[in-house]
Design a protein around this motif. Structure first.
Motif, PDB file in Angstrom:
ATOM      1  N   LEU A 132      22.381  45.347  29.750  1.00  0.00           N
ATOM      2  CA  LEU A 132      21.777  46.019  30.795  1.00  0.00           C
ATOM      3  C   LEU A 132      20.839  45.323  31.751  1.00  0.00           C
ATOM      4  N   ILE A 135      23.270  43.389  33.972  1.00  0.00           N
ATOM      5  CA  ILE A 135      23.659  44.265  35.001  1.00  0.00           C
ATOM      6  C   ILE A 135      22.543  44.409  36.198  1.00  0.00           C
ATOM      7  N   GLU A 139      22.225  43.367  40.054  1.00  0.00           N
ATOM      8  CA  GLU A 139      21.832  44.321  41.094  1.00  0.00           C
ATOM      9  C   GLU A 139      20.691  43.895  42.033  1.00  0.00           C
ATOM     10  N   THR A 144      27.292  43.460  42.013  1.00  0.00           N
ATOM     11  CA  THR A 144      27.685  44.526  40.898  1.00  0.00           C
ATOM     12  C   THR A 144      28.612  43.860  39.883  1.00  0.00           C
ATOM     13  N   LEU A 145      27.925  43.674  38.541  1.00  0.00           N
ATOM     14  CA  LEU A 145      28.999  43.092  37.662  1.00  0.00           C
ATOM     15  C   LEU A 145      30.309  43.991  37.433  1.00  0.00           C
ATOM     16  N   THR A 146      31.465  43.444  37.268  1.00  0.00           N
ATOM     17  CA  THR A 146      32.623  44.256  37.101  1.00  0.00           C
ATOM     18  C   THR A 146      33.300  44.018  35.961  1.00  0.00           C
ATOM     19  N   VAL A 187      30.972  48.699  32.142  1.00  0.00           N
ATOM     20  CA  VAL A 187      31.479  47.651  32.597  1.00  0.00           C
ATOM     21  C   VAL A 187      32.763  47.144  31.563  1.00  0.00           C
ATOM     22  N   GLY A 202      28.850  37.616  32.687  1.00  0.00           N
ATOM     23  CA  GLY A 202      28.938  38.883  33.072  1.00  0.00           C
ATOM     24  C   GLY A 202      29.424  38.297  34.812  1.00  0.00           C
ATOM     25  N   PRO A 204      30.756  39.314  38.864  1.00  0.00           N
ATOM     26  CA  PRO A 204      31.081  40.206  39.860  1.00  0.00           C
ATOM     27  C   PRO A 204      32.141  39.837  40.639  1.00  0.00           C
TER      28      PRO A 204
END
Length: 256
Positions: A132, A135, A139, A144-146, A187, A202, A204
């Motif tokens: 979290l 993420i 942000e 945005t982590l995909t 995610v 992580g 993006p």
């Protein structure tokens, strides 16, 4: 085999096998270099022309040895068997470079990337709070982590986390469209042996690029394996990686 056949034989299977191609944005070029604009943080995130990251795809090759009968078989299934073997070999090398820090001439991977968002997760996986935080870190820089990608051992440890003591309900969620895929706070979680154990990346997708040059080659030779009536089939691709916004990439790591 003609150059038009290479996409189905090597390129498409490699893109399907390689985690790097799945978590990053694939780009194809006919040039020896690709220039990507750099995202900087100066009064907010912005694309600027003054800075560029130059991606020069490096050569990666795979070799598979097959019987002469299989090499001479015109059946598309036989070609697919050969192509899949090459693809697995090349995909492993692509992922090893992408998630690691291989020496030259391999392209720079995530382990060599500076300026990323680093999140400490303690000595072992106990909850999803570090993810979290990752993420949120993305942000905070407008990304945005995909996807998250972990080593199989870490993916197993995360999958075994339970909602609470005495519960059998896993803490990780599942993807309704792909029941075997796990998700962390929505995610998707990918798995790759190329990731360093104790690390989860992580990514993006719109800030990480996998660049593929079009000059894919397939070469066949029976010379080295003449005595055993076998044929060597090699596939060569040129692949590079671009990270125009390092701060958008998150590294969640266990501490020693």
């Amino acid at each position: 085999m003609t150059p038009d056949d290479y996409a189905a034989l090597v390129v498409q299977p490699v893109q399907a096998e390689s985690t790097a191609f799945q978590v990053g944005t694939p780009l194809t070029t006919t040039s020896t270099r690709m220039h990507l604009p750099i995202v900087v943080e100066d009064a907010g995130a912005a694309w600027v022309l003054e800075g560029e990251e130059v991606v020069a795809p490096a050569k990666v090759a795979g070799l598979t040895v097959v019987s002469s009968e299989l090499a001479e078989d015109s059946n598309p299934d036989a070609q697919q068997i050969v192509g899949n073997g090459l693809a697995r070999s090349i995909a492993r090398q692509v992922d090893a470079a992408f998630f690691g820090s291989l020496p030259h001439p391999a392209p720079h991977g995530l382990e060599k990337l500076t300026g990323i968002s680093a999140v400490a997760a303690g000595r072992k996986w106990t909850n999803l709070d570090p993810f979290l935080s990752a993420i949120a870190a993305a942000e905070n820089v407008g990304a945005t982590l995909t996807s998250f990608t972990a080593h199989p051992n870490d993916a197993l440890a995360l999958a075994q986390l339970k909602e609470q003591s005495g519960s059998n309900r896993p803490l990780l969620g599942s993807d309704p469209t792909m029941p075997t895929r796990r998700v962390i706070a929505g995610v998707p979680l990918y798995v790759s042996p190329a990731v360093t154990p104790g690390t989860v990346w992580g990514i993006p997708r719109d800030r990480v690029f996998v660049v593929l040059r079009r000059d894919v080659r397939v070469d066949i030779s029976a010379d080295a394996y003449f005595s055993s009536d076998q044929v060597a089939v090699s596939g060569t691709m040129r692949v590079g990686f671009g990270y125009p916004h390092p701060a958008a990439v998150a590294k969640v790591s266990l501490t020693q």
